[in-house]
Design a protein around this motif. Structure first.
Motif, PDB file in Angstrom:
ATOM      1  N   VAL A  45       0.859  -1.191   0.000  1.00 54.69           N
ATOM      2  CA  VAL A  45       0.000   0.000   0.000  1.00 54.69           C
ATOM      3  C   VAL A  45       0.888   1.233   0.000  1.00 54.69           C
ATOM      4  O   VAL A  45       1.796   1.351   0.836  1.00 54.69           O
ATOM      5  N   GLN A  46       0.656   2.142  -0.943  1.00 56.66           N
ATOM      6  CA  GLN A  46       1.397   3.398  -1.024  1.00 56.66           C
ATOM      7  C   GLN A  46       0.415   4.552  -1.201  1.00 56.66           C
ATOM      8  O   GLN A  46      -0.582   4.414  -1.901  1.00 56.66           O
ATOM      9  N   GLN A  47       0.721   5.688  -0.557  1.00 58.40           N
ATOM     10  CA  GLN A  47      -0.114   6.870  -0.714  1.00 58.40           C
ATOM     11  C   GLN A  47       0.768   8.117  -0.681  1.00 58.40           C
ATOM     12  O   GLN A  47       1.692   8.207   0.137  1.00 58.40           O
ATOM     13  N   TYR A  48       0.457   9.087  -1.559  1.00 60.28           N
ATOM     14  CA  TYR A  48       1.269  10.304  -1.688  1.00 60.28           C
ATOM     15  C   TYR A  48       0.371  11.528  -1.531  1.00 60.28           C
ATOM     16  O   TYR A  48      -0.672  11.635  -2.186  1.00 60.28           O
ATOM     17  N   PHE A  49       0.801  12.448  -0.658  1.00 60.28           N
ATOM     18  CA  PHE A  49       0.031  13.651  -0.357  1.00 60.28           C
ATOM     19  C   PHE A  49       0.867  14.883  -0.713  1.00 60.28           C
ATOM     20  O   PHE A  49       1.788  15.254   0.032  1.00 60.28           O
ATOM     21  N   PRO A  50       0.591  15.526  -1.848  1.00 57.13           N
ATOM     22  CA  PRO A  50       1.345  16.731  -2.221  1.00 57.13           C
ATOM     23  C   PRO A  50       0.775  17.976  -1.543  1.00 57.13           C
ATOM     24  O   PRO A  50      -0.413  18.032  -1.199  1.00 57.13           O
ATOM     25  N   TYR A  51       1.631  18.970  -1.337  1.00 56.13           N
ATOM     26  CA  TYR A  51       1.165  20.272  -0.862  1.00 56.13           C
ATOM     27  C   TYR A  51       2.173  21.328  -1.300  1.00 56.13           C
ATOM     28  O   TYR A  51       3.200  21.012  -1.876  1.00 56.13           O
ATOM     29  N   PHE A  52       1.850  22.584  -1.041  1.00 58.03           N
ATOM     30  CA  PHE A  52       2.673  23.718  -1.446  1.00 58.03           C
ATOM     31  C   PHE A  52       2.962  23.650  -2.945  1.00 58.03           C
ATOM     32  O   PHE A  52       4.102  23.591  -3.386  1.00 58.03           O
ATOM     33  N   ASN A  53       1.868  23.630  -3.713  1.00 55.89           N
ATOM     34  CA  ASN A  53       1.953  23.593  -5.180  1.00 55.89           C
ATOM     35  C   ASN A  53       2.704  22.370  -5.710  1.00 55.89           C
ATOM     36  O   ASN A  53       3.344  22.419  -6.762  1.00 55.89           O
ATOM     37  N   GLY A  54       2.647  21.287  -4.977  1.00 61.18           N
ATOM     38  CA  GLY A  54       3.275  20.059  -5.434  1.00 61.18           C
ATOM     39  C   GLY A  54       4.771  19.983  -5.233  1.00 61.18           C
ATOM     40  O   GLY A  54       5.392  18.995  -5.631  1.00 61.18           O
ATOM     41  N   THR A  55       5.374  21.007  -4.615  1.00 60.54           N
ATOM     42  CA  THR A  55       6.820  20.980  -4.393  1.00 60.54           C
ATOM     43  C   THR A  55       7.187  20.278  -3.086  1.00 60.54           C
ATOM     44  O   THR A  55       8.367  20.104  -2.793  1.00 60.54           O
TER      45      THR A  55
END
Length: 411
Positions: A273-283
């Motif tokens: 199981v993998q999960q990715y959470f972007p923030y700050f415009n994806g940077t």
């Protein structure tokens, strides 16, 4: 660690810290990307031969990072062999347009200065599939004379390190359905033959000098397996290598039948199981991973040590040595915080936790082993093609440099 390696790492950390200290806005990221497009991958003026070699390296790196990318023709391949055998490199050849694009294949030959080597062939039978189905054949022979073994279980001792030779020859046929990019399910069947022997790691005793068949099932007992099962994957990551958003959820279940000795029949379920959470415009990205392998013994049979799941090394529990823990069942969890440095580099802070156990009933979050550290991911055309990790655990410090991404989907 040698003095020049320490100096390199310290200099790299100092440079990265200075770079990270500068403000990173969305406008700056876009400007970096624009600048990158105007620069050739190999900007120095070089001879045509060097340019050709560089193109072969680029093609091989892209093919390894993102399955399906990379042009037809020869490749220079870096990495891809078992950890601990030395830096691996080799050559490959890929075609996807045979018989009016009805058949494709990729073949490689790789080796290391430590005399480990691997040959593999991946064949895509496009004529047997449809737009929503696939048929694939993968066969491999790998010779690994420097495998590490510390004994079974979560409480094995670092001082009991031994080495052994592992040769395996396997062929697997996979077929199934992929109605969309995100969903994939199918069946798999194959055969694997295993040979183990005396290890060849300087200053480390061979496995038979410390352990016995009673403590280490399968020691000195070569056999072949017929294996079959099924797999399922739901993948909505934005990229297969170095993803910044989305997730992956997969499971594979296989039955192993001992063809020669009738002593090591078992079943294994692998969960990822993998999960990715972007923030700050994806940077900035927070990446989470959970994985587990569960083994089910047949009556009066067991799992040989060379088929047991392991923890420790470049891909999990990174603060511990390669293959540090062996047992029938494994649990692993990890978190990384990644941030953009510039177009070709990102950095990460990470923490890993995991354990191995003999009984499935002990698979829980008690008595875990922990490690953590800092990493550098080098990108080529948005795919991670190399990484450096510096990790710490209660057993010391490790420096890792590999030509692969972390958190790779296994099926």
């Amino acid at each position: 660690m040698r003095a020049e390696t320490v100096g390199f790492v310290v200099g790299l950390l100092a440079w990265a810290s200075f770079t990270f200290a500068q403000p990173t806005t969305r406008a700056e990221v876009i400007e970096d990307q624009r600048d990158e497009k105007t620069v050739n991958l190999w900007p120095e003026s070089q001879s045509p031969l060097v340019d050709q070699v560089n193109r072969l390296v680029e093609r091989g790196l892209r093919e390894g990072a993102e399955s399906g990318l990379g042009g037809n023709g020869p490749q220079i391949v870096l990495g891809g062999m078992r950890s601990g055998q030395g830096t691996s490199f080799g050559v490959g050849y890929r075609r996807s347009d045979i018989w009016r694009e009805r058949l494709g294949f990729r073949a490689t030959v790789r080796g290391t200065p430590r005399l480990a080597y691997m040959m593999d062939l991946d064949v895509d039978f496009k004529t047997l599939g449809t737009r929503s189905s696939f048929v694939n054949l993968y066969t491999k022979y790998e010779h690994s004379p420097r495998m590490d073994y510390y004994g079974p279980g979560h409480d094995s001792l670092e001082a009991d390190r031994t080495s052994y030779l592992l040769d395996d020859f396997s062929t697997d046929l996979n077929f199934g359905f992929q109605p969309s990019r995100r969903f994939r399910a199918g069946l798999t069947t194959g055969w694997v033959s295993v040979h183990t022997g005396t290890g060849n790691r300087e200053g480390v005793p061979s496995i038979e000098e410390i352990f016995t068949p009673e403590t280490t099932p399968g020691l000195g007992q070569d056999t072949s397996f017929l294996r079959w099962g099924g797999f399922f994957g739901f993948d909505y990551r934005d990229s297969r290598s170095g993803p910044k958003s989305g997730g992956f959820y997969g499971i594979r279940y296989r039955v192993y039948k001992d063809l020669d000795l009738a002593k090591f029949g078992f079943r294994q379920a692998e969960i990822d199981v993998q999960q990715y959470f972007p923030y700050f415009n994806g940077t900035r990205v927070v990446a989470l991973r959970f994985s587990s392998t569960l083994s089910f013994d047949k009556k009066d049979q067991g799992v040989p040590y060379y088929q047991q799941p392991t923890l420790g090394g470049n891909d999990d529990l990174r603060g511990f040595q390669r293959y540090r823990f062996y047992d029938d069942n494994v649990l692993f969890a990890s978190v990384e915080h990644r941030w953009h440095v510039f177009t070709a580099l990102e950095m990460a802070l990470f923490a890993d936790a995991g354990k191995v156990v003999r009984d499935r009933g002990d698979v829980d979050f008690a008595d875990l082993r922990y490690s953590g550290g800092i990493g550098f991911r080098f990108r080529l055309l948005d795919a991670v093609v190399s990484r450096i990790d510096l990790a710490w655990s209660r057993e010391g410090f490790r420096f890792m440099w590999t030509f692969s991404d972390i958190y790779k989907a296994r099926y």
